[in-house]
Design a protein around this motif. Sequence first.
Motif, mmCIF file in Angstrom:
data_model
loop_
_atom_site.group_PDB
_atom_site.id
_atom_site.type_symbol
_atom_site.label_atom_id
_atom_site.label_comp_id
_atom_site.label_asym_id
_atom_site.label_seq_id
_atom_site.Cartn_x
_atom_site.Cartn_y
_atom_site.Cartn_z
ATOM 1 N N GLU A 1 -1.573 2.168 2.935
ATOM 2 C CA GLU A 1 -0.023 1.315 3.487
ATOM 3 C C GLU A 1 -0.381 -0.059 4.576
ATOM 4 O O GLU A 1 0.113 -0.729 3.998
ATOM 5 C CB GLU A 1 0.875 2.254 3.861
ATOM 6 C CG GLU A 1 2.612 2.156 3.689
ATOM 7 C CD GLU A 1 3.293 3.043 4.048
ATOM 8 O OE1 GLU A 1 3.770 2.410 5.523
ATOM 9 O OE2 GLU A 1 3.269 3.929 4.153
ATOM 10 N N THR A 2 -1.452 0.156 5.404
ATOM 11 C CA THR A 2 -1.128 -0.905 6.241
ATOM 12 C C THR A 2 -2.676 -1.031 6.203
ATOM 13 O O THR A 2 -3.434 -2.091 6.530
ATOM 14 C CB THR A 2 -0.650 0.178 7.501
ATOM 15 O OG1 THR A 2 -2.247 1.095 8.064
ATOM 16 C CG2 THR A 2 0.456 0.203 7.538
ATOM 17 N N ARG B 1 -3.573 -5.284 6.445
ATOM 18 C CA ARG B 1 -3.137 -5.795 5.085
ATOM 19 C C ARG B 1 -2.132 -6.916 5.679
ATOM 20 O O ARG B 1 -2.325 -8.141 5.326
ATOM 21 C CB ARG B 1 -1.853 -4.853 5.058
ATOM 22 C CG ARG B 1 -2.567 -3.832 3.324
ATOM 23 C CD ARG B 1 -1.409 -3.367 2.696
ATOM 24 N NE ARG B 1 -2.110 -1.978 1.844
ATOM 25 C CZ ARG B 1 -2.232 -2.902 0.408
ATOM 26 N NH1 ARG B 1 -2.690 -4.013 -0.266
ATOM 27 N NH2 ARG B 1 -3.047 -1.828 0.015
ATOM 28 N N THR C 1 -1.238 0.430 13.788
ATOM 29 C CA THR C 1 -2.438 -0.248 12.514
ATOM 30 C C THR C 1 -4.174 -0.012 13.398
ATOM 31 O O THR C 1 -5.007 -0.026 12.546
ATOM 32 C CB THR C 1 -1.874 -1.433 12.065
ATOM 33 O OG1 THR C 1 -0.646 -1.213 11.785
ATOM 34 C CG2 THR C 1 -2.379 -2.155 11.033
ATOM 35 N N ASP D 1 -4.756 3.124 12.422
ATOM 36 C CA ASP D 1 -4.499 3.277 11.670
ATOM 37 C C ASP D 1 -6.156 2.992 10.272
ATOM 38 O O ASP D 1 -6.989 3.806 9.577
ATOM 39 C CB ASP D 1 -3.967 2.443 9.706
ATOM 40 C CG ASP D 1 -2.559 3.013 10.158
ATOM 41 O OD1 ASP D 1 -2.364 3.945 11.032
ATOM 42 O OD2 ASP D 1 -1.898 2.430 10.272
#
Length: 118
Positions: free
Chosen positions: A29-30, A50, A66, A69
Amino acid sequence: MTLPAPDPHCLFCRIVSGEIPAQVLAEGETTVAFRDIEPQAPVHFLVVPRSHYPDAASLGEAEPATVADLVATAAQVASAEGVDSYRLVFNTGADANQTVFHAHLHVLGGRSLTWPPG
Ligand code: 5GP
Ligand code: ZN
């Protein structure tokens, strides 16, 4: 929270959008993970957010989750690539050899790595 818009002149924004091809290893997603085009070790891939931020510090200020992540994705992809020893690097600034100003985490492994780095 408003995420930064992609920068149409940024190489990694264009890889994230799929406009420029890359050997993508994981997409979340990130984050997006893809092989470095000029590998410095048998395993060398990049994990990028992203969202467009020029470096890891500005990403960390705006989207701290993030950064976590990026590290989690690095570990998952390293394991999928068959390495359990690896080095994580955020080159930050021209003197540290940062050449692409979209935050990215280098993941290097698959050989014994010297310390200190050059
Ligand atoms: P930096 O020097 O900014 O820390 O790292 C940028 C990295 O991006 C370098 O290791 C370089 O090889 C990689 N790179 C530059 N252009 C491309 C590209 O078009 N595709 C991919 N996959 N990697 C790239
Ligand atoms: Zn970008």
